[in-house]
Design a protein around this motif. Sequence first.
Motif, PDB file in Angstrom:
ATOM      1  N   TRP A   1       0.850  -1.185   0.000  1.00  0.00           N
ATOM      2  CA  TRP A   1       0.000   0.000   0.000  1.00  0.00           C
ATOM      3  C   TRP A   1       0.887   1.236   0.000  1.00  0.00           C
ATOM      4  O   TRP A   1       1.863   1.298   0.759  1.00  0.00           O
TER       5      TRP A   1
ATOM      6  N   SER B   1       0.869   5.703  -0.075  1.00  0.00           N
ATOM      7  CA  SER B   1       0.169   6.981  -0.019  1.00  0.00           C
ATOM      8  C   SER B   1       0.502   7.746  -1.287  1.00  0.00           C
ATOM      9  O   SER B   1       1.631   7.693  -1.770  1.00  0.00           O
TER      10      SER B   1
ATOM     11  N   THR C   1      -0.066  11.146  -1.671  1.00  0.00           N
ATOM     12  CA  THR C   1       0.302  12.530  -1.399  1.00  0.00           C
ATOM     13  C   THR C   1       0.988  12.628  -0.047  1.00  0.00           C
ATOM     14  O   THR C   1       0.790  11.781   0.832  1.00  0.00           O
ATOM     15  N   GLU C   2       1.779  13.653   0.113  1.00  0.00           N
ATOM     16  CA  GLU C   2       2.472  13.936   1.375  1.00  0.00           C
ATOM     17  C   GLU C   2       1.422  14.130   2.469  1.00  0.00           C
ATOM     18  O   GLU C   2       0.456  14.851   2.297  1.00  0.00           O
TER      19      GLU C   2
ATOM     20  N   SER D   1      -0.848  12.059   3.552  1.00  0.00           N
ATOM     21  CA  SER D   1      -1.982  11.133   3.543  1.00  0.00           C
ATOM     22  C   SER D   1      -1.464   9.766   3.975  1.00  0.00           C
ATOM     23  O   SER D   1      -0.271   9.501   3.946  1.00  0.00           O
ATOM     24  N   GLY D   2      -2.345   8.917   4.386  1.00  0.00           N
ATOM     25  CA  GLY D   2      -1.919   7.603   4.866  1.00  0.00           C
ATOM     26  C   GLY D   2      -1.495   7.683   6.318  1.00  0.00           C
ATOM     27  O   GLY D   2      -1.741   8.667   7.017  1.00  0.00           O
TER      28      GLY D   2
ATOM     29  N   THR E   1      10.405   6.893   5.684  1.00  0.00           N
ATOM     30  CA  THR E   1       9.474   7.230   4.609  1.00  0.00           C
ATOM     31  C   THR E   1      10.212   7.111   3.287  1.00  0.00           C
ATOM     32  O   THR E   1      11.287   7.693   3.116  1.00  0.00           O
TER      33      THR E   1
ATOM     34  N   THR F   1     -10.398   5.352  -0.894  1.00  0.00           N
ATOM     35  CA  THR F   1     -10.324   5.075   0.550  1.00  0.00           C
ATOM     36  C   THR F   1     -11.726   4.897   1.138  1.00  0.00           C
ATOM     37  O   THR F   1     -11.940   4.041   1.992  1.00  0.00           O
TER      38      THR F   1
ATOM     39  N   LYS G   1      -6.312  12.735  -5.263  1.00  0.00           N
ATOM     40  CA  LYS G   1      -5.325  11.752  -4.796  1.00  0.00           C
ATOM     41  C   LYS G   1      -5.416  11.532  -3.292  1.00  0.00           C
ATOM     42  O   LYS G   1      -5.133  10.444  -2.804  1.00  0.00           O
ATOM     43  N   GLU G   2      -5.813  12.560  -2.551  1.00  0.00           N
ATOM     44  CA  GLU G   2      -5.929  12.437  -1.089  1.00  0.00           C
ATOM     45  C   GLU G   2      -7.014  11.447  -0.687  1.00  0.00           C
ATOM     46  O   GLU G   2      -7.053  10.995   0.456  1.00  0.00           O
TER      47      GLU G   2
ATOM     48  N   PHE H   1      -5.746   5.395  -2.231  1.00  0.00           N
ATOM     49  CA  PHE H   1      -4.501   4.696  -1.923  1.00  0.00           C
ATOM     50  C   PHE H   1      -3.963   4.143  -3.228  1.00  0.00           C
ATOM     51  O   PHE H   1      -4.721   3.886  -4.155  1.00  0.00           O
TER      52      PHE H   1
END
Length: 148
Positions: free
Chosen positions: A27, A29, A31-32, A34-35, A44, A59, A123-124, A127
């Motif tokens: 899985w 993320s 975008t920065e 998110s996740g 990271t 999501t 995108k937010e 996933f």
Amino acid sequence: VMLCYDRLAKELARHVEKPDDASYPVWVSLTEGSGFPPPENGVTLHLEIPKDRIAFISTEKWSAVLDYRYVPKDEKDAKKHREMLEACGISDAKAMMSNFYPEIKREIIASWPRVFETEGLAKELCFGLTWELRKEWLVKTELPSQTE
């Protein structure tokens, strides 16, 4: 819950070529921020994954799957499904946990591939799923002290 992940992996194999030695996806993320945040002492990874090696899922729809809920095509479909459940006096979860509603259970499971319908979603709200991580996709690594 394994039923959900098994179905997701089976459907992902229709979207992204699955390596022989892969069982479940990784899985990512999109975008920065998110996740999930990396765990203490975690790292990271910033990746550039080729488009043919990643698929996106909603999501919100994935949350429905994890709750054993039906993922409707649209509002009309959602209403039709709700009315059918009300007529039977059950919920999606009860149908999934019971052996008495096999048709409803099949209908619910058959709706789950709709998690891959993400056109128009930010995108937010998605996933990414990929079967593997390759060294050549790595752009940057952030250690915990770099992210605080």
